[in-house]
Design a protein around this motif. Structure first.
Motif, mmCIF file in Angstrom:
data_model
loop_
_atom_site.group_PDB
_atom_site.id
_atom_site.type_symbol
_atom_site.label_atom_id
_atom_site.label_comp_id
_atom_site.label_asym_id
_atom_site.label_seq_id
_atom_site.Cartn_x
_atom_site.Cartn_y
_atom_site.Cartn_z
ATOM 1 N N GLY A 178 0.782 -1.231 0.000
ATOM 2 C CA GLY A 178 0.000 0.000 0.000
ATOM 3 C C GLY A 178 0.808 1.273 0.000
ATOM 4 N N PHE A 179 2.101 1.205 0.320
ATOM 5 C CA PHE A 179 2.882 2.423 0.473
ATOM 6 C C PHE A 179 3.500 2.910 -0.840
ATOM 7 N N VAL A 198 1.334 6.739 -4.187
ATOM 8 C CA VAL A 198 1.641 7.499 -2.983
ATOM 9 C C VAL A 198 2.850 8.396 -3.221
ATOM 10 N N ARG A 243 2.003 6.911 8.321
ATOM 11 C CA ARG A 243 1.422 6.951 6.977
ATOM 12 C C ARG A 243 1.408 5.587 6.311
ATOM 13 N N HIS A 244 2.371 4.721 6.638
ATOM 14 C CA HIS A 244 2.366 3.363 6.074
ATOM 15 C C HIS A 244 1.046 2.647 6.381
ATOM 16 N N CYS A 293 -1.942 4.135 4.402
ATOM 17 C CA CYS A 293 -1.886 3.661 3.013
ATOM 18 C C CYS A 293 -2.269 2.191 2.919
ATOM 19 N N LEU A 304 -8.175 8.251 5.502
ATOM 20 C CA LEU A 304 -7.088 9.214 5.514
ATOM 21 C C LEU A 304 -7.252 10.256 6.616
ATOM 22 N N ILE A 317 -2.010 11.119 -1.850
ATOM 23 C CA ILE A 317 -2.536 9.955 -2.557
ATOM 24 C C ILE A 317 -3.130 10.414 -3.883
#
Length: 388
Positions: A182-183, A196, A211-212, A215, A231, A244
């Protein structure tokens, strides 16, 4: 004598794992399958050895780690288990992987200055007739080169998980070794496609959500309302900054892209956020600085490189077609701060892969080398689940 991490060059290869199970089981299979890549990365990653682990051993650093982990165990326990599974499968210490996901949180709260080597990345949303594209360079510290892989996972749990109460997830995502999906860039089975961009605010917060993890949670989003809920992270808020670039391909009507800038929740328990919609006939370049949120940023490599990339984009053809988009993301005209980065001086960051999502053709194409001189390594179909 075997080649070392430093001298094997830019490889034209990327492994992919297909896996199904619980969060822990999927994490374990990732760790077991990519154990060699993860071990090699942890052994060569200077940020871990020289910054994160020493900070973790200090009283302030350990307090920041513990406060952040406590929040994650309360709000995102499934992703903590996922990391635990990866650590167990790869037979590496859990806290080594967790420190990677806390990024700058621990050093910032142990009196150290923020690293100038924070990752980069450039993203272009192109929303023109017949050319609906999301292009992205995945830029990272030099040791990350050749330490990436793709994970295609279907996760099923018996009980609802975490803040979003999800039981099922399906996604394909690019991953740094040992990191949660996801990052970087990827898509989920609901039709969400996203990339990202890291942003470096001056202040990073312990006890908030890294944030990891936000995401990673975004890979579960079914629609734009859920994405914004994830978010904003009401009740806690983001620890750091990022943006994003996303599109929900399942929605009816015209294709739309959205760029969400997210900041650290310094003044409350909710991430500051600004969302811009890129409508048909428009395009957007986003790098590693805020374009709309008024949040003080670090004046290091991220800012200098971002300003150079935006200036160079102004001299090039607008990215209104696939050809123009690829030309810009592969551009090396600015020898100090190019788009496609090879780790020079002063910009020591490297582009570890370049990807283009084609939302008309429903494909994802990846290059490991500069598209100006190399063919893509693969094109994957975007396989979505269209049922509720």
């Amino acid at each position: 004598m075997p080649a070392t991490t430093e001298d094997i060059g830019r490889r034209n290869a990327i492994p992919i794992l297909y896996t199904r199970g619980t969060h822990y089981e999927v994490g374990f299979d990732v760790g077991r399958t990519f154990r060699g890549i993860i071990e090699d990365f942890l052994g060569s990653f200077s940020e871990l050895r020289e910054s994160l682990l020493p900070a973790y051993e200090t009283e302030e650093g350990r307090a920041a780690y513990d406060a952040t982990l406590k929040n994650l165990e309360e709000n995102y326990p499934q992703y903590v288990r996922e990391i635990q599974g990866t650590a167990d499968g790869a037979k590496v210490p859990f806290h080594h992987l967790m420190l990677l996901h806390m990024d700058q949180i621990v050093p910032m709260n142990s009196g150290q200055e923020r690293s100038a080597g924070t990752n980069g990345c450039s993203s272009i949303c192109c929303n023109h007739e017949g050319q609906v594209l999301l292009g992205h360079t995945e830029d990272a510290l030099p040791q990350t080169l050749n330490h990436i892989y793709l994970v295609s996972a279907h996760i099923n749990e018996e009980e609802p998980q975490g803040r979003m109460k999800t039981k099922t997830e399906g996604f394909t995502a690019l991953c740094y070794a040992g990191h949660l999906p996801g990052f970087c860039m990827g898509y989920n089975h609901h039709g969400l496609v996203f990339s990202v961009n890291v942003i470096s605010p001056k202040k990073v917060l312990a006890g908030k959500t890294p944030r990891h993890f936000l995401c990673r949670s975004l890979l579960s989003a079914e629609n734009m309302v859920e994405a914004q809920t994830i978010l904003r992270d009401r009740g806690v808020g983001s620890a750091d900054g990022f943006s994003i670039n996303m599109s929900f391909t399942r929605q009816e009507g015209d294709h739309l892209f959205h760029n969400a800038e997210v900041g650290p929740a310094e003044e409350g328990e909710e991430s500051p956020m600004s969302v811009l919609t890129i409508s048909p006939g428009e395009h957007l370049l986003h790098t590693n600085k805020y374009l709309r949120l008024q949040i003080p940023e670090d004046e290091g490599l991220c800012m200098a490189s971002s300003e150079h990339r935006h200036a160079r984009a102004g001299d090039c053809c607008p990215p209104e077609t696939r050809t123009a988009l690829l030309a810009l993301l592969s551009d090396t005209h600015d020898t100090e701060y190019p788009f496609f980065r090879e780790g020079g001086d002063p910009d020591f960051v490297k582009t570890v892969t370049l990807g283009v999502f084609d939302l008309e053709e429903k494909t994802w194409t990846l290059w490991m080398k500069n598209p100006r001189t190399a063919d893509p390594i693969l094109t994957l179909p975007l396989v979505f689940k269209w049922t509720n």
